[in-house]
Design a protein around this motif. Structure first.
Motif, PDB file in Angstrom:
ATOM      1  N   PRO A 170      36.153 -17.733  43.340  1.00  0.00           N
ATOM      2  CA  PRO A 170      35.377 -17.102  42.263  1.00  0.00           C
ATOM      3  C   PRO A 170      35.501 -17.865  40.937  1.00  0.00           C
ATOM      4  N   PHE A 171      36.692 -18.412  40.657  1.00  0.00           N
ATOM      5  CA  PHE A 171      36.882 -19.217  39.451  1.00  0.00           C
ATOM      6  C   PHE A 171      35.954 -20.428  39.472  1.00  0.00           C
ATOM      7  N   ALA A 172      35.914 -21.138  40.590  1.00  0.00           N
ATOM      8  CA  ALA A 172      35.071 -22.336  40.703  1.00  0.00           C
ATOM      9  C   ALA A 172      33.595 -21.984  40.575  1.00  0.00           C
ATOM     10  N   LEU A 173      33.181 -20.896  41.217  1.00  0.00           N
ATOM     11  CA  LEU A 173      31.778 -20.474  41.145  1.00  0.00           C
ATOM     12  C   LEU A 173      31.382 -20.139  39.704  1.00  0.00           C
ATOM     13  N   LYS A 213      22.295 -20.612  37.644  1.00  0.00           N
ATOM     14  CA  LYS A 213      21.812 -20.164  38.963  1.00  0.00           C
ATOM     15  C   LYS A 213      22.979 -19.881  39.905  1.00  0.00           C
ATOM     16  N   TYR A 214      24.079 -20.585  39.741  1.00  0.00           N
ATOM     17  CA  TYR A 214      25.237 -20.386  40.616  1.00  0.00           C
ATOM     18  C   TYR A 214      25.860 -19.005  40.435  1.00  0.00           C
ATOM     19  N   LEU A 215      25.667 -18.407  39.299  1.00  0.00           N
ATOM     20  CA  LEU A 215      26.219 -17.069  39.047  1.00  0.00           C
ATOM     21  C   LEU A 215      25.582 -16.014  39.946  1.00  0.00           C
ATOM     22  N   ASP A 216      24.412 -16.328  40.518  1.00  0.00           N
ATOM     23  CA  ASP A 216      23.730 -15.401  41.429  1.00  0.00           C
ATOM     24  C   ASP A 216      24.093 -15.635  42.895  1.00  0.00           C
ATOM     25  N   TYR A 217      24.845 -16.695  43.185  1.00  0.00           N
ATOM     26  CA  TYR A 217      25.233 -16.967  44.569  1.00  0.00           C
ATOM     27  C   TYR A 217      26.154 -15.847  45.058  1.00  0.00           C
ATOM     28  N   TYR A 218      26.123 -15.597  46.359  1.00  0.00           N
ATOM     29  CA  TYR A 218      26.972 -14.561  46.934  1.00  0.00           C
ATOM     30  C   TYR A 218      27.846 -15.143  48.045  1.00  0.00           C
ATOM     31  N   HIS A 219      28.931 -14.453  48.295  1.00  0.00           N
ATOM     32  CA  HIS A 219      29.867 -14.853  49.352  1.00  0.00           C
ATOM     33  C   HIS A 219      29.414 -14.220  50.667  1.00  0.00           C
ATOM     34  N   PRO A 220      29.055 -15.021  51.672  1.00  0.00           N
ATOM     35  CA  PRO A 220      28.572 -14.454  52.935  1.00  0.00           C
ATOM     36  C   PRO A 220      29.694 -13.763  53.723  1.00  0.00           C
ATOM     37  N   TYR A 253      29.297 -21.305  54.700  1.00  0.00           N
ATOM     38  CA  TYR A 253      29.641 -21.887  53.403  1.00  0.00           C
ATOM     39  C   TYR A 253      30.319 -20.829  52.540  1.00  0.00           C
ATOM     40  N   ASP A 254      30.990 -21.276  51.486  1.00  0.00           N
ATOM     41  CA  ASP A 254      31.709 -20.335  50.622  1.00  0.00           C
ATOM     42  C   ASP A 254      30.757 -19.429  49.851  1.00  0.00           C
ATOM     43  N   TYR A 255      29.644 -20.007  49.367  1.00  0.00           N
ATOM     44  CA  TYR A 255      28.645 -19.215  48.640  1.00  0.00           C
ATOM     45  C   TYR A 255      27.247 -19.679  49.020  1.00  0.00           C
ATOM     46  N   ILE A 256      26.310 -18.725  49.009  1.00  0.00           N
ATOM     47  CA  ILE A 256      24.918 -18.984  49.373  1.00  0.00           C
ATOM     48  C   ILE A 256      24.018 -18.482  48.246  1.00  0.00           C
ATOM     49  N   SER A 257      22.916 -19.194  47.999  1.00  0.00           N
ATOM     50  CA  SER A 257      21.950 -18.755  46.988  1.00  0.00           C
ATOM     51  C   SER A 257      21.228 -17.506  47.492  1.00  0.00           C
ATOM     52  N   PRO A 258      20.685 -16.693  46.576  1.00  0.00           N
ATOM     53  CA  PRO A 258      19.993 -15.461  46.997  1.00  0.00           C
ATOM     54  C   PRO A 258      18.855 -15.696  47.990  1.00  0.00           C
ATOM     55  N   ASP A 259      18.152 -16.829  47.876  1.00  0.00           N
ATOM     56  CA  ASP A 259      17.041 -17.087  48.796  1.00  0.00           C
ATOM     57  C   ASP A 259      17.490 -17.792  50.091  1.00  0.00           C
ATOM     58  N   GLY A 260      18.784 -18.099  50.184  1.00  0.00           N
ATOM     59  CA  GLY A 260      19.316 -18.717  51.401  1.00  0.00           C
ATOM     60  C   GLY A 260      19.015 -20.189  51.569  1.00  0.00           C
ATOM     61  N   SER A 261      18.461 -20.836  50.537  1.00  0.00           N
ATOM     62  CA  SER A 261      18.087 -22.245  50.672  1.00  0.00           C
ATOM     63  C   SER A 261      19.168 -23.222  50.200  1.00  0.00           C
ATOM     64  N   SER A 262      20.195 -22.700  49.514  1.00  0.00           N
ATOM     65  CA  SER A 262      21.242 -23.555  48.961  1.00  0.00           C
ATOM     66  C   SER A 262      22.620 -22.961  49.232  1.00  0.00           C
ATOM     67  N   ALA A 263      23.596 -23.843  49.290  1.00  0.00           N
ATOM     68  CA  ALA A 263      24.972 -23.406  49.540  1.00  0.00           C
ATOM     69  C   ALA A 263      25.926 -24.161  48.630  1.00  0.00           C
TER      70      ALA A 263
END
Length: 190
Positions: A14-17, A27-34, A40-50
Motif C-alpha cells: 500500500p505504501f508503494a501504491l 491513476k494508481y490511487l484507483d488501482y485495487y488489490h485482486p 499482480y499486486d494491483y490492477i486498474s479499475p478497467d482491468g487493462s493495467s497492472a
C-alpha cells in the motif's frame, strides 16, 4: 521500543501504491488489490493495467529486522554478531547498524527486475495487459538519477511499461520513451 513491520507486504505494497500515485500519476490511487494472490499486486479499475511491487533490502538490514522482531517478542540469546557494525543499548535494543553497499543494492535490483520480468512474461501469455513494476529500495538513498542511469542501461529489454524506484530520498521512473526521470517523492504517512 516499538516494532514496525516495515517490510511486511501488507505495509510495503500500500505504501508503494500510494507513493506511486502521489509522485507519478494519480491513476494508481484507483488501482485495487485482486483477491487472486497469484495475480499482480494491483490492477486498474478497467482491468487493462497492472502494478507489480517488490523490494530490495540488503542482507544486513534483514538481519537487523529479524533481531528487532525477535527482541520485541522477548526472545533470549539473540545473535547480535549477525548484524555488521551494530550498536546496542544497555537493554539489548538495536540502536544502529551498517546498511547495504551500493554494489549489493545494484546487484539485488538487477535480480529483482529479472525475477519479476520472468513472472510477468509468463502471465502476459495468458492475459495481455500493460504492466508496471515498482521497487522499494531500502538503503538506496545514495542512488540518484545519474546512478540509476549508469547502473541500468538495458531496462528497455524488460516487459514493463514503467519501472519505478522508491528510495528514502528519491522517486525515479523509467520508461522506453523518456528514459530515467526523477519526480518529487510524495509519501502519505497513514
Amino acid at each position: 521500543m516499538e516494532y514496525y513491520n516495515r517490510y511486511d507486504k501488507n505495509v510495503l505494497e500500500p505504501f508503494a501504491l500510494k507513493t506511486t500515485g502521489l509522485s507519478f500519476n494519480k491513476k494508481y490511487l484507483d488501482y485495487y488489490h485482486p483477491c487472486d494472490t497469484d495475480n499482480y499486486d494491483y490492477i486498474s479499475p478497467d482491468g487493462s493495467s497492472a502494478l507489480e511491487i517488490t523490494s530490495v533490502i540488503p542482507k544486513n538490514a534483514i538481519e537487523a529486522y529479524k533481531y528487532e522482531k525477535a527482541y520485541i517478542k522477548g526472545k533470549n540469546n539473540l545473535k547480535k554478531d549477525r548484524i555488521k557494525d551494530s550498536y546496542f543499548n544497555i537493554n539489548g535494543e538495536l540502536v544502529s547498524n551498517r546498511g547495504g553497499s551500493i554494489k549489493e543494492i545494484k546487484l539485488n535490483l538487477k535480480k529483482a527486475i529479472d525475477e519479476k520480468a520472468e513472472k510477468t512474461k509468463r502471465r502476459l501469455t495468458e492475459v495481455p495487459l500493460s504492466v508496471d513494476l515498482c521497487i522499494c529500495v531500502m538503503d538506496g538513498g545514495l542512488l540518484d538519477l545519474y546512478s540509476f542511469s549508469l547502473a541500468f542501461d538495458d531496462l528497455s529489454k524488460y516487459p514493463f511499461d514503467n519501472i519505478f524506484f522508491i528510495t528514502s530520498l528519491h522517486f525515479i521512473s523509467y520508461n522506453k520513451t523518456n528514459g530515467f526521470v526523477q519526480h518529487t517523492r510524495i509519501i502519505c504517512k497513514n
